[in-house]
Design a protein around this motif. Structure first.
Motif, mmCIF file in Angstrom:
data_model
loop_
_atom_site.group_PDB
_atom_site.id
_atom_site.type_symbol
_atom_site.label_atom_id
_atom_site.label_comp_id
_atom_site.label_asym_id
_atom_site.label_seq_id
_atom_site.Cartn_x
_atom_site.Cartn_y
_atom_site.Cartn_z
ATOM 1 N N ILE A 8 0.836 -1.205 0.000
ATOM 2 C CA ILE A 8 0.000 0.000 0.000
ATOM 3 C C ILE A 8 0.867 1.250 0.000
ATOM 4 O O ILE A 8 0.587 2.220 -0.716
ATOM 5 C CB ILE A 8 -0.964 -0.012 1.205
ATOM 6 C CG1 ILE A 8 -2.015 -1.103 1.008
ATOM 7 C CG2 ILE A 8 -1.630 1.344 1.402
ATOM 8 C CD1 ILE A 8 -2.885 -1.345 2.216
ATOM 9 N N ARG A 9 1.939 1.227 0.772
ATOM 10 C CA ARG A 9 2.786 2.418 0.890
ATOM 11 C C ARG A 9 3.603 2.687 -0.376
ATOM 12 O O ARG A 9 3.824 3.837 -0.737
ATOM 13 C CB ARG A 9 3.724 2.244 2.078
ATOM 14 C CG ARG A 9 4.512 3.470 2.393
ATOM 15 C CD ARG A 9 5.239 3.319 3.685
ATOM 16 N NE ARG A 9 5.913 4.550 4.007
ATOM 17 C CZ ARG A 9 6.870 4.647 4.880
ATOM 18 N NH1 ARG A 9 7.255 3.583 5.546
ATOM 19 N NH2 ARG A 9 7.437 5.792 5.121
ATOM 20 N N ALA A 15 4.297 -0.563 -9.230
ATOM 21 C CA ALA A 15 3.675 -0.482 -10.554
ATOM 22 C C ALA A 15 4.695 -0.047 -11.603
ATOM 23 O O ALA A 15 4.706 -0.566 -12.725
ATOM 24 C CB ALA A 15 2.497 0.480 -10.518
ATOM 25 N N LEU A 16 5.552 0.904 -11.248
ATOM 26 C CA LEU A 16 6.591 1.332 -12.188
ATOM 27 C C LEU A 16 7.617 0.225 -12.430
ATOM 28 O O LEU A 16 8.108 0.068 -13.554
ATOM 29 C CB LEU A 16 7.278 2.592 -11.677
ATOM 30 C CG LEU A 16 6.455 3.864 -11.771
ATOM 31 C CD1 LEU A 16 7.174 5.016 -11.093
ATOM 32 C CD2 LEU A 16 6.142 4.202 -13.209
ATOM 33 N N ALA A 17 7.938 -0.567 -11.421
ATOM 34 C CA ALA A 17 8.844 -1.703 -11.607
ATOM 35 C C ALA A 17 8.215 -2.725 -12.548
ATOM 36 O O ALA A 17 8.906 -3.294 -13.401
ATOM 37 C CB ALA A 17 9.174 -2.337 -10.265
ATOM 38 N N VAL A 20 8.624 -1.325 -16.019
ATOM 39 C CA VAL A 20 9.999 -1.467 -16.497
ATOM 40 C C VAL A 20 10.244 -2.903 -16.968
ATOM 41 O O VAL A 20 10.838 -3.126 -18.025
ATOM 42 C CB VAL A 20 11.001 -1.062 -15.394
ATOM 43 C CG1 VAL A 20 12.417 -1.487 -15.749
ATOM 44 C CG2 VAL A 20 10.961 0.433 -15.168
ATOM 45 N N GLY A 21 9.775 -3.875 -16.211
ATOM 46 C CA GLY A 21 9.919 -5.264 -16.626
ATOM 47 C C GLY A 21 9.168 -5.552 -17.911
ATOM 48 O O GLY A 21 9.661 -6.270 -18.782
ATOM 49 N N LEU A 22 7.983 -4.981 -18.045
ATOM 50 C CA LEU A 22 7.198 -5.190 -19.267
ATOM 51 C C LEU A 22 7.861 -4.553 -20.484
ATOM 52 O O LEU A 22 7.767 -5.092 -21.590
ATOM 53 C CB LEU A 22 5.783 -4.638 -19.085
ATOM 54 C CG LEU A 22 4.867 -5.471 -18.204
ATOM 55 C CD1 LEU A 22 3.540 -4.759 -17.989
ATOM 56 C CD2 LEU A 22 4.660 -6.846 -18.798
ATOM 57 N N ALA A 114 13.195 -5.183 -13.359
ATOM 58 C CA ALA A 114 12.234 -4.776 -12.334
ATOM 59 C C ALA A 114 12.890 -4.769 -10.953
ATOM 60 O O ALA A 114 12.673 -3.856 -10.159
ATOM 61 C CB ALA A 114 11.026 -5.708 -12.350
ATOM 62 N N PHE A 115 13.704 -5.783 -10.673
ATOM 63 C CA PHE A 115 14.411 -5.850 -9.396
ATOM 64 C C PHE A 115 15.422 -4.708 -9.272
ATOM 65 O O PHE A 115 15.569 -4.119 -8.192
ATOM 66 C CB PHE A 115 15.102 -7.212 -9.262
ATOM 67 C CG PHE A 115 15.775 -7.415 -7.950
ATOM 68 C CD1 PHE A 115 15.047 -7.500 -6.776
ATOM 69 C CD2 PHE A 115 17.154 -7.503 -7.875
ATOM 70 C CE1 PHE A 115 15.673 -7.685 -5.554
ATOM 71 C CE2 PHE A 115 17.785 -7.687 -6.670
ATOM 72 C CZ PHE A 115 17.048 -7.775 -5.499
#
Length: 132
Positions: A8-9, A15-17, A20-22, A114-115
């Motif tokens: 949540i925080r 979502a941005l990670a 980036v992976g996508l 993403a990592f």
């Protein structure tokens, strides 16, 4: 409970990670989908040395762990000039999961960027912790 609070925080960073992976995996998926039935498991490689690394990883899976020579069969069990540490990071998941090496490469092209994004985000969070 702690994981839920973390999600949540930091939902925007997660979502941005994912985005980036996508970005890294979408060309591979488009390549596979565009070929349809003609796709035979050959990965879409856009880096010049990627086929060399793929052949070295295939040799590890084919029980030539020393990687003396990925080209000549006679020298496959000789001591290597360069230890194949990076190739083992990709070959060992394929060995343990009885998976396809191309699939392991594709999953790593999604997970690793993403990592890395999450690690950089954590670095910025730790650097900005003391700023009011």
């Amino acid at each position: 409970m702690i994981i839920r609070q973390f999600i949540i925080r930091h939902h925007l960073a997660l979502a941005l990670a994912l985005c980036v992976g996508l970005i890294y995996i979408i060309p591979h998926l488009v390549f596979i989908i565009s070929l349809g039935q003609d796709f035979q498991g050959i990965p879409f490689m856009h880096i010049d040395d990627e086929d060399i690394y793929l052949s070295r990883m295939r040799d590890i899976i084919d029980s030539h762990p020393s990687l003396g020579s990925p080209v000549f069969w006679e020298y496959k069990n000789q001591p290597p000039l360069l230890p194949p540490i990076g190739e083992y990071f990709y070959a060992l998941p394929a060995l343990f999961l009885n998976g396809n090496l191309s699939l392991v490469l594709m999953v790593s092209k999604f997970l690793l960027p993403a990592f890395l994004f999450i690690l950089i985000y954590a670095l910025f969070l730790s650097l900005n912790k003391d700023i009011p």
